[in-house]
Enzyme design. Structure first.
Site, PDB file in Angstrom:
ATOM      1  N   HIS A 152       0.772  -1.326  -0.512  1.00 26.24           N
ATOM      2  CA  HIS A 152       0.476   0.087  -0.113  1.00 26.24           C
ATOM      3  C   HIS A 152       0.504   1.135   0.154  1.00 26.24           C
ATOM      4  CE1 HIS A 152      -4.027  -2.003   1.914  1.00 26.24           C
ATOM      5  NE2 HIS A 152      -3.592  -2.767   0.171  1.00 26.24           N
ATOM      6  N   GLU A 154       0.360   4.182   1.684  1.00 21.61           N
ATOM      7  CA  GLU A 154       1.157   4.354   3.070  1.00 21.61           C
ATOM      8  C   GLU A 154       2.735   3.140   3.211  1.00 21.61           C
ATOM      9  OE1 GLU A 154      -3.230   3.647   3.742  1.00 21.61           O
ATOM     10  OE2 GLU A 154      -2.129   3.781   2.818  1.00 21.61           O
ATOM     11  N   CYS A 197      -6.343   1.366   5.807  1.00 25.57           N
ATOM     12  CA  CYS A 197      -6.406  -0.404   6.133  1.00 25.57           C
ATOM     13  C   CYS A 197      -6.289  -0.745   6.999  1.00 25.57           C
ATOM     14  CB  CYS A 197      -6.221  -1.535   4.912  1.00 25.57           C
ATOM     15  SG  CYS A 197      -4.678  -1.732   4.795  1.00 25.57           S
ATOM     16  N   CYS A 200      -2.375  -0.921   7.225  1.00 21.76           N
ATOM     17  CA  CYS A 200      -1.230   0.344   7.510  1.00 21.76           C
ATOM     18  C   CYS A 200      -1.636   1.193   8.575  1.00 21.76           C
ATOM     19  CB  CYS A 200      -1.830   0.840   6.677  1.00 21.76           C
ATOM     20  SG  CYS A 200      -1.451   0.381   4.568  1.00 21.76           S
TER      21      CYS A 200
END
Length: 238
Positions: A152, A154, A197, A200
């Site tokens: 991701h 992040e 999420c 993360c």
């Protein structure tokens, strides 16, 4: 503009002088005009003047008051700092190789960008864009990440920075839907109710990041205080 002729609209006289200096004298020498960065005045009283401005088609007369209004309008229209950083995160998202959503993230500390990231496959491994399919295309948002090959945005931003730099920093996050499965690579609307999420969130907490700011639309955003996350925020996703 040294040596340009200006016209005082108060006394209706032409004035010759060096506009780069702090003092300009009338042609007749009867009065003097003090120049400041924003306006001209006689004995402290504001006056409007005309400036001979060079253009591609020649010269034109421009009132100083109009230039001041334009300067003020430029101040009003200047982008705020939060959306400035969100725009940079959005630019990073355009590097995404995901077929469902394009995310971009940047981490900022003391008004300096520490790192950037976007969602995509690990280095050296084929991405969904290269495969032409997403392994979790039909999965609900926030679930079934065990079938996702992507790191991701992040995550990629966090692993690109040192923890000492991330302590008390701010992460800016932007997500946009994409339309690959309808035969287009065109980005659609911003992700509704965007948020990191559960996986993360764990990384963000441990990294020391203090705030996460997520874009709602082009001008609006939500600010998340990381300290408000608890156990229910970091479970699930598999």
């Amino acid at each position: 503009m040294e040596g340009e002729i200006i016209h005082c609209l108060k006394c209706n006289d032409y004035i010759q002088g060096d506009l780069k200096g702090n003092l300009i004298s009338c042609k007749c020498g009867a009065c003097s005009i003090d120049q400041t960065p924003d306006y001209y005045s006689i004995n402290g009283n504001f006056i409007d003047i005309e400036l001979a401005v060079k253009t591609d088609s020649g010269r034109k007369w421009v009132r100083m008051s109009d230039l001041m209004k334009e300067k003020e309008n430029n101040k009003i229209n200047r982008i705020d700092k939060t959306n400035y950083y969100l725009n940079i995160a959005e630019a990073a998202s355009k590097r995404s190789t995901c077929l469902k959503r394009h995310y971009g993230a940047i981490i900022v500390k003391n008004d300096e960008i520490i790192s950037t990231g976007y969602n995509g496959a690990p280095r050296g491994l084929p991405s969904c864009l290269e495969r032409g399919k997403c392994l979790r295309q039909n999965s609900e948002r926030g679930t079934d990440y065990s079938n996702c090959v992507s790191c991701h945005a992040e995550m990629n931003a966090i692993i690109s920075a040192s923890r000492k730099d991330m302590i008390d920093s701010t992460m800016y996050l932007v997500g946009k839907l994409c339309d690959f499965y309808n035969g287009s690579s065109k980005e659609l609307s911003y992700v509704d109710d965007p948020s990191p999420c559960s996986i993360c969130k764990r990384l963000i907490i441990n990294s020391g990041i203090k705030r996460v700011i997520v874009r709602i639309d082009k001008n609006n955003y939500n600010e998340i205080d990381v300290s408000t996350w608890n156990e229910t925020d970091i479970i699930g996703g598999y």
